[in-house]
Write an enzyme that holds these catalytic residues in place. Structure first.
Site, PDB file in Angstrom:
ATOM      1  NE  ARG A   1      13.900 -22.951   8.663  1.00  0.00           N
ATOM      2  CZ  ARG A   1      14.849 -22.187   8.192  1.00  0.00           C
ATOM      3  NH1 ARG A   1      14.653 -20.882   8.038  1.00  0.00           N
ATOM      4  NH2 ARG A   1      16.001 -22.686   7.830  1.00  0.00           N
TER       5      ARG A   1
ATOM      6  CG  HIS B   1      20.401 -22.418  10.608  1.00  0.00           C
ATOM      7  ND1 HIS B   1      19.143 -21.941  10.318  1.00  0.00           N
ATOM      8  CD2 HIS B   1      21.197 -21.321  10.649  1.00  0.00           C
ATOM      9  CE1 HIS B   1      19.170 -20.630  10.210  1.00  0.00           C
ATOM     10  NE2 HIS B   1      20.418 -20.216  10.411  1.00  0.00           N
TER      11      HIS B   1
ATOM     12  CD  GLU C   1      16.481 -17.483   8.114  1.00  0.00           C
ATOM     13  OE1 GLU C   1      17.086 -16.397   7.984  1.00  0.00           O
ATOM     14  OE2 GLU C   1      17.041 -18.563   8.341  1.00  0.00           O
TER      15      GLU C   1
HETATM   16  O1  IFM Z   1      20.477 -14.842  11.711  1.00  0.00           O
HETATM   17  C1  IFM Z   1      20.508 -15.162  10.347  1.00  0.00           C
HETATM   18  C2  IFM Z   1      20.063 -16.590  10.126  1.00  0.00           C
HETATM   19  O2  IFM Z   1      20.816 -17.496  10.869  1.00  0.00           O
HETATM   20  C3  IFM Z   1      20.196 -16.946   8.666  1.00  0.00           C
HETATM   21  N1  IFM Z   1      19.546 -15.980   7.824  1.00  0.00           N
HETATM   22  C4  IFM Z   1      19.778 -14.585   8.076  1.00  0.00           C
HETATM   23  C5  IFM Z   1      19.602 -14.261   9.539  1.00  0.00           C
HETATM   24  C6  IFM Z   1      19.892 -12.777   9.803  1.00  0.00           C
HETATM   25  O3  IFM Z   1      21.197 -12.473   9.449  1.00  0.00           O
END
Ligand code: IFM
Length: 457
Positions: free
Chosen positions: A92, A136, A366
């Site tokens: 990803r 993002h 994530e």
């Molecule tokens: O690094 C970030 C990412 O860009 C978005 N979600 C959380 C991660 C950790 O803070």
């Protein structure tokens, strides 16, 4: 193989095994453009809101920026080799909008398009299914100068960006995530002000959230029209919630928090509009919604991405924030960012989302942990805590799958240590250690564990 040869943790009781998840399950790592690419002024890339924000004294803890980051823009073959050698079958990544549109000509920048085209070819050559995230957080600064996401015109600009990217990559990329974590875009960037663009206005934040959701909903049919077999979704950052106590005031505060953190985004995406109670609570800060917007936002999607890090414990806090709520500091085991370690929360969250909305296939887009990693004199990075974090979260995921929750893939955050936004380079989330002075990559023990789990010894 003797027991001594086993990668760290592989022999722990109850360690999940890949076979527990089925042959079609996707196993990936996630990254994002601003956090790893660097090459801030290369090949026509223009300034993003994060470049501008990082240049503002006091905004990034170590005074750094993503200008060089992991230099992934030049080192991507090595990074994709690492992904392949770990045994991933998906990767990803996100696309830096400032590489594609500079705000002057209206035409996409060929060099930016070529970069992502090469990157995607590189993934396919290595057996990595590309999962592209369009947004993002690195909005071009020229769009912020015209009002950013608070301006409705940014929705149209996003659609042009989505159009350009899907036309260029859509013959090879089927999986598209429109936005990563709209709550963060809106609230951290425009209300709490500790993310770019650093604004502190709740009404602006809710208007931003509305336009981000609208741009998502309008992009879904556009992507489908251009990409054969497109699978389109969005990735939300979600937290299971706990009330600070059984006191009805805390329980009510948790409900208010839930309205903004969870239902404000999920309800409109699944056709229910903004939650009425929360709408009443935000009062005049409510966004301007034009006829047809809510239908557009509710465009049917192919999957939902869930980013999970930790549960939040919420207390009543009259006068604190727009909803009179406060998230309490964590108790018990935490990562070095102070985030609670709660693997069961992942299974709980996935089950809740599935039960509440029936969004179809779920992907953990994530999940990961930040620890203060040290490179040993032998070059090893013994990140035992991250390795255990990963293993325990995969065990929870196994439970969700066994319980019938339709989760189809997992992306660890993150492949590489990287620029952790307002924390700069002080926080390491990677399975792979990056020495920022030399750009040397080193597999941490957690990466070795993931590789063994994926059957690539
Ligand atoms: O690094 C970030 C990412 O860009 C978005 N979600 C959380 C991660 C950790 O803070």
């Amino acid at each position: 193989m003797t027991n001594n040869d086993l990668p760290p943790g592989a022999d722990e009781p109850h360690a999940p095994r890949r076979a527990d998840f089925g042959a079609d399950f996707l196993w990936g790592c996630a990254t994002s453009s601003y956090q790893i690419e660097g090459a801030g002024a290369v090949d026509g890339r223009v300034e993003s809101i994060w470049d501008r924000f990082a240049a503002t004294p006091g905004s990034i803890r170590d005074g750094s920026s993503g200008h060089v980051a992991c230099d992934h823009y030049h080192r991507w073959p090595e990074d994709l080799d690492i992904g392949r050698d770990l045994g991933l079958n998906a990767y990803r990544f996100s696309i830096a909008w400032p590489r594609i549109f500079d705000g002057t000509s209206g035409r996409p920048n060929e060099k930016g398009l070529d970069f992502y085209s090469r990157l995607v070819d590189g993934m396919l050559e290595r057996g990595l299914q590309p999962w592209a995230t369009l947004y993002h957080w690195d909005l071009p600064q020229w769009l912020q100068d015209r009002g950013g996401w608070a301006a409705r015109s940014t929705v149209d600009a996003f659609l042009e960006f989505a159009d350009a990217m899907t036309r260029r990559l859509g013959d090879r990329v089927s999986h598209w995530i429109t936005h990563n974590e709209p709550w963060c875009t809106a609230i951290l960037g425009n209300y709490e002000g500790w993310h770019a663009p650093g604004l502190k206005d709740f009404g602006t934040a809710l208007q931003v959230a509305h336009h981000v959701l609208l741009s998502h909903g309008k992009a879904v049919p556009l992507i489908r029209a251009i990409v054969p077999d497109a699978k389109v979704g969005i990735a939300l950052s979600l937290h299971p919630l706990r009330s600070a106590s059984a006191d009805p005031r805390d329980v009510a505060a948790m409900e208010r928090h839930d309205g903004m953190r969870y239902r404000w985004f999920l309800d409109p995406l699944y056709g229910r509009g903004y939650p009425a109670t929360t709408l009443a609570q935000v009062g005049e800060a409510a966004p301007v919604v034009l006829p047809g917007d809510m239908d557009a936002i509710a465009a049917p999607t192919d999957f939902l991405g869930v980013n999970y890090y930790f549960p939040e414990t919420v207390a009543d806090a009259p006068g604190h924030g727009p909803l009179g709520t406060r998230v309490l500091p964590a108790q018990g085991e935490t990562t070095s960012l102070g985030w609670p370690v709660a693997p069961q929360g992942l299974a709980e969250l996935l089950a809740r989302v599935d039960r509440d909305y029936r969004p179809g296939p779920l992907y953990v887009t994530e999940n990961g942990a930040c620890y203060d990693d040290v490179v040993g004199t032998d070059g090893a990075v013994r990140d035992t805590a991250r390795r255990r974090y990963l293993m325990r979260h995969l065990a929870a995921l196994r439970q969700a799958v066994a319980d019938g929750v339709p989760v189809k893939g997992y992306f660890a955050w993150s492949l590489l240590d990287n620029f952790e936004w307002a924390e700069g380079y002080l926080r390491r989330f990677g399975l792979v250690h990056v020495d920022y002075a030399t750009q040397q990559r080193r597999l941490k023990d957690s990466a070795k564990w993931y590789r063994a789990f994926l059957g690539r010894n």
